[in-house]
Structures are given as C-alpha cells and as structure tokens.
Design a protein around this motif. Structure first.
Motif, mmCIF file in Angstrom:
data_model
loop_
_atom_site.group_PDB
_atom_site.id
_atom_site.type_symbol
_atom_site.label_atom_id
_atom_site.label_comp_id
_atom_site.label_asym_id
_atom_site.label_seq_id
_atom_site.Cartn_x
_atom_site.Cartn_y
_atom_site.Cartn_z
ATOM 1 N N THR A 227 7.226 -6.820 4.543
ATOM 2 C CA THR A 227 8.198 -6.449 3.519
ATOM 3 C C THR A 227 8.222 -4.932 3.405
ATOM 4 O O THR A 227 7.175 -4.303 3.296
ATOM 5 C CB THR A 227 7.821 -7.057 2.149
ATOM 6 O OG1 THR A 227 7.676 -8.466 2.276
ATOM 7 C CG2 THR A 227 8.891 -6.745 1.118
ATOM 8 N N THR B 278 9.874 -2.073 0.944
ATOM 9 C CA THR B 278 10.486 -2.005 -0.381
ATOM 10 C C THR B 278 10.807 -0.569 -0.759
ATOM 11 O O THR B 278 9.989 0.321 -0.578
ATOM 12 C CB THR B 278 9.533 -2.604 -1.441
ATOM 13 O OG1 THR B 278 9.228 -3.947 -1.085
ATOM 14 C CG2 THR B 278 10.158 -2.574 -2.826
ATOM 15 N N ALA B 279 11.998 -0.374 -1.293
ATOM 16 C CA ALA B 279 12.395 0.895 -1.908
ATOM 17 C C ALA B 279 12.598 0.615 -3.394
ATOM 18 O O ALA B 279 13.283 -0.344 -3.758
ATOM 19 C CB ALA B 279 13.677 1.426 -1.291
ATOM 20 N N SER B 280 11.973 1.422 -4.245
ATOM 21 C CA SER B 280 12.027 1.199 -5.693
ATOM 22 C C SER B 280 12.629 2.400 -6.399
ATOM 23 O O SER B 280 12.510 3.529 -5.938
ATOM 24 C CB SER B 280 10.613 0.966 -6.240
ATOM 25 O OG SER B 280 10.008 -0.131 -5.625
ATOM 26 N N HIS B 281 13.233 2.117 -7.548
ATOM 27 C CA HIS B 281 13.802 3.195 -8.361
ATOM 28 C C HIS B 281 13.653 2.816 -9.831
ATOM 29 O O HIS B 281 13.998 1.704 -10.222
ATOM 30 C CB HIS B 281 15.277 3.395 -8.010
ATOM 31 C CG HIS B 281 15.908 4.541 -8.724
ATOM 32 N ND1 HIS B 281 17.157 4.486 -9.254
ATOM 33 C CD2 HIS B 281 15.451 5.796 -8.991
ATOM 34 C CE1 HIS B 281 17.466 5.633 -9.812
ATOM 35 N NE2 HIS B 281 16.442 6.453 -9.673
ATOM 36 N N TYR C 150 14.446 -1.231 -10.351
ATOM 37 C CA TYR C 150 14.818 -2.245 -9.362
ATOM 38 C C TYR C 150 14.103 -1.963 -8.045
ATOM 39 O O TYR C 150 13.699 -0.837 -7.771
ATOM 40 C CB TYR C 150 16.336 -2.305 -9.159
ATOM 41 C CG TYR C 150 16.947 -1.027 -8.652
ATOM 42 C CD1 TYR C 150 17.093 -0.798 -7.288
ATOM 43 C CD2 TYR C 150 17.394 -0.047 -9.541
ATOM 44 C CE1 TYR C 150 17.656 0.373 -6.829
ATOM 45 C CE2 TYR C 150 17.960 1.132 -9.079
ATOM 46 C CZ TYR C 150 18.089 1.337 -7.729
ATOM 47 O OH TYR C 150 18.638 2.502 -7.264
ATOM 48 N N ASN C 151 13.947 -3.017 -7.272
ATOM 49 C CA ASN C 151 13.404 -2.945 -5.923
ATOM 50 C C ASN C 151 14.451 -3.486 -4.960
ATOM 51 O O ASN C 151 15.074 -4.519 -5.239
ATOM 52 C CB ASN C 151 12.156 -3.812 -5.746
ATOM 53 C CG ASN C 151 11.004 -3.388 -6.597
ATOM 54 O OD1 ASN C 151 10.828 -2.212 -6.878
ATOM 55 N ND2 ASN C 151 10.190 -4.337 -7.012
ATOM 56 N N ASN D 267 14.305 -4.982 -1.275
ATOM 57 C CA ASN D 267 13.291 -5.479 -0.337
ATOM 58 C C ASN D 267 13.939 -5.906 0.972
ATOM 59 O O ASN D 267 14.946 -6.623 0.961
ATOM 60 C CB ASN D 267 12.570 -6.705 -0.927
ATOM 61 C CG ASN D 267 11.935 -6.402 -2.254
ATOM 62 O OD1 ASN D 267 11.078 -5.553 -2.356
ATOM 63 N ND2 ASN D 267 12.374 -7.099 -3.293
ATOM 64 N N ASP E 47 15.063 -7.134 -6.809
ATOM 65 C CA ASP E 47 14.236 -7.395 -7.986
ATOM 66 C C ASP E 47 14.722 -6.499 -9.123
ATOM 67 O O ASP E 47 15.137 -5.362 -8.883
ATOM 68 C CB ASP E 47 12.761 -7.057 -7.728
ATOM 69 C CG ASP E 47 12.185 -7.732 -6.501
ATOM 70 O OD1 ASP E 47 12.660 -8.807 -6.123
ATOM 71 O OD2 ASP E 47 11.235 -7.168 -5.924
ATOM 72 N N ARG F 22 12.127 -11.502 -9.700
ATOM 73 C CA ARG F 22 12.016 -11.268 -8.256
ATOM 74 C C ARG F 22 13.088 -12.062 -7.514
ATOM 75 O O ARG F 22 13.310 -13.240 -7.812
ATOM 76 C CB ARG F 22 10.619 -11.670 -7.762
ATOM 77 C CG ARG F 22 10.407 -11.348 -6.277
ATOM 78 C CD ARG F 22 9.004 -11.649 -5.816
ATOM 79 N NE ARG F 22 8.750 -13.074 -5.876
ATOM 80 C CZ ARG F 22 7.604 -13.609 -6.274
ATOM 81 N NH1 ARG F 22 6.606 -12.846 -6.650
ATOM 82 N NH2 ARG F 22 7.453 -14.913 -6.295
ATOM 83 N N SER G 12 0.564 1.676 0.346
ATOM 84 C CA SER G 12 1.886 2.208 0.025
ATOM 85 C C SER G 12 1.813 3.720 -0.070
ATOM 86 O O SER G 12 0.775 4.304 -0.390
ATOM 87 C CB SER G 12 2.431 1.615 -1.280
ATOM 88 O OG SER G 12 1.774 2.151 -2.398
ATOM 89 N N ARG H 158 4.039 6.762 -1.874
ATOM 90 C CA ARG H 158 5.078 6.983 -2.880
ATOM 91 C C ARG H 158 5.386 8.465 -3.012
ATOM 92 O O ARG H 158 4.483 9.291 -2.998
ATOM 93 C CB ARG H 158 4.635 6.450 -4.246
ATOM 94 C CG ARG H 158 4.458 4.959 -4.268
ATOM 95 C CD ARG H 158 4.071 4.448 -5.651
ATOM 96 N NE ARG H 158 2.694 4.799 -5.961
ATOM 97 C CZ ARG H 158 2.298 5.354 -7.096
ATOM 98 N NH1 ARG H 158 3.161 5.648 -8.035
ATOM 99 N NH2 ARG H 158 1.023 5.623 -7.306
#
Length: 189
Positions: free
Chosen positions: A6, A8-11, A23-24, A26, A51, A72, A179, A181
């Motif tokens: 997986t 994942t980019a998150s904000h 939100y993610n 994926n 997500d 999710r 991870s 970041r």
C-alpha cells in the motif's frame, strides 16, 4: 505467494483551531503467486482507496483530550478482474488524552463493515527527547480480534520525520512498516 503493498498520500486540514479534517489516498497493489513468471502466477491487480477522518479538541472536558472518527475505503475499492473482491472498509472512533506533558494514552474502537467483529485498541506514546525543530517518540499498543501487539518509534528533524512500526501476528509473519513524512505546512508560532 501473496504480496500486498500500500502506498498512501495523506493530507490534514485544520478547519478551525480545535477541529481538523484529513484524508488518505491509497494505492493498493496485490500479487498472488511467485515473481519468477512460473505457471503458478495467479495475477495481480491494483485499486485506489479513499479514507476520511475528523478530530476535535474537547478543551471543555479536559485540556488535552481529542476525539475523532475515521472511515477507511469509503469509495468501496475492489481488486480482481474475474471475481472482484471488495477491500475491507471500516469505521473507527477514538480518543486520546495526555496525563502529563510528553505522554499520550489512546483508545479506539473499530468495526469492519463486512465483518461481525469489533476491534478494541489501546496504545501509549512517550516523548523521549525534544529539540529545536524535532523530537523522538516511542510507541506501544495492542488490539483484539485478532490479538496483536505493536511497537514503534518516530524521529523528526525539521520538516522530515521517519516512522518505524512492528506488528506481530499470531498466524502470519510479523509486519515491519516504515514511513517517511514531509511536513509542508506552516510552522506553529
């Protein structure tokens, strides 16, 4: 024979001082069979998941109390071409509080949409060191259904943070997660 990855980019978005949305995005990558191109290769597939989460600071109850919710795979992604299988969807609610500076206790209840079980999770986070523009954290936790434990650490220097986590599993092999970041947001004054 089974490989799952997986990316994942998150904000995260602060909507108000005490309310946040995140939100993610994926990318799920699944492969069944060996990587040697043999006849035992059952194929591979990819899917995108979304997500959503919110959290609020509840200062009126306790100064360092946060509550939140998380959904999710709200877009119901599927993998598999001839027999598509929906990826797990789950809803969570949780809280975190700080009994003293540099320590957090976290509690969470997660219900998978298609499963009858409910997972109860608990964890602790401790700040081992803090310096200008960075810190080092240690974490430990456990959850039910299935019973698992985890441990991890974070080191942050300036805008870069590296996380490591270890999850045990009673049947499958243990999982190591790493991870990287980057914080592009404005620094707090």
């Amino acid at each position: 024979l089974l490989r799952e990855r997986t990316i994942t980019a998150s904000h995260g978005i602060p909507l108000q001082e005490d309310f946040r949305f995140g939100y993610n995005l994926n990318l799920y990558d699944l492969k069944i069979g060996p990587d040697d191109g043999s006849s035992n290769d059952f194929g591979s597939d990819r899917a995108f998941g979304l997500d959503l989460g919110v959290m609020a600071h509840v200062k009126k109850v306790k100064k360092d109390l946060w509550v939140g919710g998380f959904m999710r795979n709200v877009n119901q992604p599927k993998v598999g071409k001839s027999l598509p299988k929906e990826l797990n969807r789950a809803n969570s609610i949780g809280l975190s509080f700080s009994p003293y500076s540099g320590a957090w206790i976290l509690l969470d209840v997660t219900k998978e949409v298609t499963q009858p079980r409910t997972m109860w999770k608990g964890g602790m986070e401790f700040e081992l060191a803090k310096w200008t523009g960075g810190y080092m954290l240690l974490r430990a936790g456990a959850h039910s259904s299935p019973q698992r434990w985890s441990a991890g650490a974070t080191v942050k220097i300036s805008v870069l943070a590296v996380d490591y986590a270890f999850y045990n599993h009673e049947v499958l092999s243990d999982t190591h997660l790493v991870s990287l970041r980057l914080n592009f947001g404005r620094a707090k004054k």
